[in-house]
Structures are given as C-alpha cells and as structure tokens.
Design a protein around this motif. Structure first.
Motif, mmCIF file in Angstrom:
data_model
loop_
_atom_site.group_PDB
_atom_site.id
_atom_site.type_symbol
_atom_site.label_atom_id
_atom_site.label_comp_id
_atom_site.label_asym_id
_atom_site.label_seq_id
_atom_site.Cartn_x
_atom_site.Cartn_y
_atom_site.Cartn_z
ATOM 1 N N ALA A 398 13.316 -12.605 10.296
ATOM 2 C CA ALA A 398 14.335 -13.249 9.468
ATOM 3 C C ALA A 398 14.579 -12.457 8.191
ATOM 4 C CB ALA A 398 13.888 -14.673 9.131
ATOM 5 N N SER A 399 15.592 -11.611 8.204
ATOM 6 C CA SER A 399 15.989 -10.860 7.018
ATOM 7 C C SER A 399 17.442 -10.435 7.199
ATOM 8 C CB SER A 399 15.098 -9.636 6.812
ATOM 9 O OG SER A 399 15.568 -8.873 5.718
ATOM 10 N N HIS A 400 18.234 -10.504 6.136
ATOM 11 C CA HIS A 400 19.615 -10.048 6.217
ATOM 12 C C HIS A 400 19.710 -8.534 6.178
ATOM 13 C CE1 HIS A 400 20.385 -14.249 5.022
ATOM 14 N NE2 HIS A 400 21.479 -14.093 5.722
ATOM 15 N N ALA A 405 15.249 -6.403 9.733
ATOM 16 C CA ALA A 405 15.565 -7.489 10.663
ATOM 17 C C ALA A 405 14.754 -7.432 11.945
ATOM 18 C CB ALA A 405 17.058 -7.462 10.996
ATOM 19 N N SER A 418 10.850 -18.523 15.594
ATOM 20 C CA SER A 418 11.821 -18.312 14.525
ATOM 21 C C SER A 418 12.784 -19.495 14.512
ATOM 22 C CB SER A 418 12.586 -17.002 14.741
ATOM 23 O OG SER A 418 13.281 -17.038 15.960
ATOM 24 N N GLN A 419 13.310 -19.778 13.335
ATOM 25 C CA GLN A 419 14.200 -20.914 13.181
ATOM 26 C C GLN A 419 15.625 -20.590 13.608
ATOM 27 O OE1 GLN A 419 13.768 -21.978 9.107
ATOM 28 N NE2 GLN A 419 11.821 -23.022 9.427
ATOM 29 N N GLY A 420 15.962 -19.323 13.689
ATOM 30 C CA GLY A 420 17.295 -18.930 14.130
ATOM 31 C C GLY A 420 18.397 -19.325 13.175
ATOM 32 N N LEU A 421 18.081 -19.349 11.872
ATOM 33 C CA LEU A 421 19.094 -19.749 10.899
ATOM 34 C C LEU A 421 19.991 -18.592 10.479
ATOM 35 C CD1 LEU A 421 16.984 -22.062 8.572
ATOM 36 C CD2 LEU A 421 18.557 -22.712 10.400
ATOM 37 N N LEU A 422 19.524 -17.341 10.692
ATOM 38 C CA LEU A 422 20.277 -16.202 10.224
ATOM 39 C C LEU A 422 21.270 -15.762 11.306
ATOM 40 C CD1 LEU A 422 17.395 -14.223 8.522
ATOM 41 C CD2 LEU A 422 19.050 -15.758 7.474
ATOM 42 N N GLU A 473 16.975 -8.810 -1.565
ATOM 43 C CA GLU A 473 15.967 -9.873 -1.491
ATOM 44 C C GLU A 473 15.206 -9.897 -2.815
ATOM 45 O OE1 GLU A 473 13.833 -8.777 2.028
ATOM 46 O OE2 GLU A 473 15.222 -9.865 3.329
#
Length: 527
Positions: A398-400, A405, A418-422, A473
């Motif tokens: 999880a990293s933009h 990434a 992983s939460q899969g939010l990105l 970040e």
C-alpha cells in the motif's frame, strides 16, 4: 502458590531484557550495525497511521524517542533519527531460544513475553553458592552475550516480575512479609495491569502498592467486580503477587529436532562414496520425519574430517518435504567444493526447521500420470543454483509512490492481507528499476512538456495526458521531499512514456531549499 511439592518455598527468578529488540538488531549485522551505537536509531513498525517506534537505542532515547511514539513526532524532536524495521516475530523466536538456554539455572523456564523470562530456581541456588551468586552468574552470562538484563528472585512470579522491572537490580526477597515490605513503595504498574486500570487507580489516588492495601478489599472489589481478567483486576494480581492464589505458567519444552548420522569404519575421500552415504542419510531422515508427521524446511549436513575440521552445508526448501531423492539432488550441487582432506569419518544430517506434513498413501497409477517437477522442487533447485535470496516474487504494497508499491518475499509465502483501498490510475507496462533524469522543454514551467531528451535521443511530444499528482509520504520522508506530477506522453514515432515532474517552482522544497526549477524523470514505458 508459595508451597512446593517437597515443602520447600518456591523460588522464581525473573529475567527482564529491557533492550531485547535493540540488542538483537545490533548483534544481527556484525560491525556495521555497531557503528550506530553513537547515533540516534529507532526500530519502527508500519501502522495504519504511519510508522511507529518500537524500540530506541540510548542516543535515540536521549533525543526524545520513546517506544509507542509515532516516527513523525519523534523526528520533530530529532530530524537526524535513523530508522530500521522491527522484527517482533524474530524477537519472540530469539526469546524462546533464550528460555531453553536459561534452563541452566533451573529445571524449567517460561516465557514472559515480549521481553522477559521466568525460571524456577527452587532447590537450585546451593549449586551456585547461594542465590546472590546465582544472580551474579545470570548477569555475567547475559553480559557475555551482550544482552542487558535486570533480575530478581522472589517466592512468586508476580513479585519477581515487579522487582525485576521496578525494584533495585538483583533484588532477592523471601516470605510473604518480605514481599509486602519490598513492594510497598513500587508503583501500581508493578501489578502487571492494563494501562486503563493503572490510570483508574492513579485517578483514585493510589500510586503505590502499599496504598492499594490500605483502602480495603471491599472497596476495590466493588470498583472492579465485573473484571475477570487478572490484568484488569487489581485484587487478583495482588493475590497472585502474595501467593494467595496460584498463577499458572507454561514451561518451555525444548524440541529435539530430527537428526541422523553415520560413523564410518574407514574415512572416505571419493565423491561417489560420499554421495552414497548422503543418500543413506536422506533415507534415514525421511523415515524419521515420516514417523513424526513432519517435513523438513531447513537441513544441515555436517561432515567431520579426520583432521578435526567440520564442513557444514545448509539447505532451505521452499516447502516442507521428506522426499529423499529431492534432498539428495539438492545436496549434490552443494558438495562439489568439499575438500575431504585425509578423509571424512562421520556425517550428520539435522533438520533444524521442520513443519507438519501430513502422511499420504502412494498411488502407483497417479504417480505414473503426474510427470514433471513440482513448483516447490523447481524453486529449491533454482535457489541452490543461484543463491538463497535470488528467487523471490513481488507482492503489492500500500503506497501511492510507484517504486514502493511492491515488495519482494519468498516465492511460496502467503501474500499478506491488504485492504485494497489504493485504487491506482493506469500504470505503464514496464517500470524502470530507477527513474532516469531527462531534459524537458516546455512552454511554461508548469505547462505540458513539448520535447525531451532521454539516453541521447530527442523526442518530440505529440500527445500528453495528465498530470496525476502524487504527494510525498510525509510520515516517511523528510519535509523537503517534493510532490510529483506524472504525465503519460506519446512522441512523434508513436512510443509512449511515463514521466514526472518533481516539485513545482516556489514550493520551498528540494535540495536547495529555495524551490528552484523542478527536475524531470522518466519512470516507465507504456504499451
């Protein structure tokens, strides 16, 4: 319980390692990591709110860093703070090995996770010349291993823990009266209570253990009657501390790993004979593992030469196995450089890491139909040929930032949750290992690129898509880090690239701190 099976008062040795994580990290890298002894350094763990400090060395503590503090907060106090990832699983495994090693001072030991040990030393101190000398021996032994410790001996585990953490170093107390006298001035946190319970006691004006016993049991019982956990009920902890109620402890039982060996009547010097003995050892090991329902993940082969030299070869498999043919094939590639000298007189094969592996019944027809090599066997062969860390696979992280990434992990390890939010925008088909700086011509500093030079060639930009802005970040980088504006561009030959502009004019960031002209980089190639 204070009473013991042979009517001798029970004696518990508490060993607290206050810097376990940092001491283990320091010893894990040889001289290179010891050079950080005079620099502020912290061990961090990733959390949902950013990196959190798990441990700090002495210069780091003096600079204001504390376990539990967020790294961003600590860097406001000390911008020069050096970070390294923490390893709680490795620390726990190391503590388990210390628990087995500590049984030299008592018949059994127990973990006091995350950084302590409890050893039953009942009827043992006379072997060391008394309890005082036993404590000295403990301190000397840990000092030789370069581990900082605090110790105490008491009739109960709770009292020994409290004195090791909050009492004078090396405290020794005897009897219930001695416990009450030695612990009366210690803080209420010495009861091993949850933080919220300690906060409640302090708000009630109870800051010392001696003050808790002065208000009566009924008052404490009414306040905490609904709390059944020992860590949430001061009365239960007090009774355990004084030995009025038993406190169960789970001893650490050392596990004997599978081991087979061959003592040879005549030393061997030729490779063919060596392969034969290794094949016999592999077959013995397979039977040993099968009898225990295990499969080997790591094998160590020791070869004792006549002149006393010992040659060791290690294998680490991607998956548990007890296939003797596979083991022999892997070791065959590791024995080419073995110098037998005047001969090898003994071989020993040990499974230092084994995992449960279910028994299976062989099926002749199925075996005839399944040809080829399994994935784990293929990975093992590649690892033996290329090196222990040469075979790995990328997993999303999880990293933009594109270069962060993904991470690398052993091939067959389960993918981390992983939460899969990105939800990223479309990414190029090929990413460069490192972004390469390019020279860009643009109409205005903040406008679209019109022409760029990369690897000696000039490219005219005919189409542009973007920008996609990615902020730095802030919890991981310094305050001078600049944002990125990514563009998908196409040149006059139809080739597409993924470039970004690092920073904007006047942002006050960057190496010169004046917000100068931004730099351009090419990071990927699009289809």
């Amino acid at each position: 319980m204070i009473g013991h099976g042979n009517d001798r008062p029970r004696r518990i040795l508490s060993i607290w390692l206050p810097a376990l994580a940092m001491d283990r990290w320091r010893q894990g890298g040889g001289k290179e990591r010891r050079e950080f002894d005079r620099q502020p350094l912290v061990l961090i763990a990733d959390t949902a709110h950013g990196p959190r400090i798990e441990a700090a060395n002495r210069p780091g503590s003096e600079a204001g860093a504390r376990p539990g503090m967020m790294l961003a907060d600590a860097r406001t106090l000390c911008p020069q703070l050096i970070t390294a990832p923490s390893d709680p699983a490795g620390d726990l495994a190391f503590l388990e090995s210390l628990a087995v090693w500590a049984q030299r001072w008592g018949p059994w030991s127990a973990l006091d996770a995350p950084d302590g040990l409890l050893v039953d030393v009942t009827s043992v101190p006379h072997l060391f010349g008394g309890e005082t000398r036993l404590v000295e021996d403990v301190h000397n032994a840990f000092a030789r291993r370069e581990l900082a410790v605090r110790t105490a001996i008491a009739p109960t585990a709770g009292a020994a823990w409290a004195l090791a953490h909050y009492g004078p170093p090396g405290t020794i107390v005897e009897g219930r009266e001695g416990i009450a006298r030695a612990l009366s001035d210690l803080p209420v946190a010495a009861l091993r209570l949850d933080k919220d319970v300690v906060t409640v006691l302090r708000r009630l004006g109870l800051k010392r253990l001696g003050e808790v016993s002065t208000i009566g049991r009924d008052a404490i019982q009414r306040r905490f009657r609904n709390r059944k956990s020992p860590a949430a009920n001061p009365l239960i902890r007090l009774d355990q501390l004084l030995g009025l109620v038993p406190e169960p402890l789970l001893p650490v039982v050392p596990v004997q790993m599978p081991l087979v060996q061959r003592r040879l009547m005549e030393p061997i010097r030729h490779r063919q004979l060596l392969d034969t003995v290794v094949s016999d050892l592999a077959a013995d090991m397979a039977r040993e593992l099968e009898g225990r329902g295990l499969g080997a993940r790591r094998l160590e082969l020791g070869l004792w030469r006549v002149d006393g030299e010992v040659v060791v070869r290690r294998l680490e498999m991607a998956a548990a196995t007890r296939d003797p043919a596979h083991i022999v094939r892997l070791f065959a590639a590791r024995l080419d450089d073995v110098d037998a000298g005047f001969g090898i007189e003994m071989l020993r094969l040990r499974a230092s890491w084994a995992e449960p592996l279910a028994l299976e019944q062989g099926d002749i027809e199925a075996a005839a139909e399944s040809h080829g090599t399994s994935l784990s066997a293929c990975i093992d062969r590649l690892t033996v040929r290329l090196g222990p860390r040469a075979v790995s696979r990328p997993v999303p992280f999880a990293s933009h930032l594109p270069e962060r990434a993904q991470r690398w992990q052993p091939p067959l390890d389960p993918e981390p949750a992983s939460q899969g939010l990105l939800a990223f925008h479309e990414r190029p088909l090929k990413m460069l290992e490192k972004p390469e700086m390019i020279a860009v011509l643009y109409a205005t500093p903040d406008g679209y690129p019109q022409r760029f030079r990369w690897r000696g060639s000039v490219h005219e930009v005919v189409r542009v898509e973007g920008p996609e802005r990615i902020a730095p970040e802030w919890w991981r980088e310094r305050g001078s880090a600049r944002l990125r504006d990514y563009y998908r561009i196409e040149d006059d030959h139809g080739r597409r690239y993924w470039i970004y502009r690092q920073g904007i004019i006047g942002d006050g960031r960057g190496s010169d701190r004046n917000g100068g002209l931004p730099d351009w980089y090419l990071q990927g190639l699009c289809a």
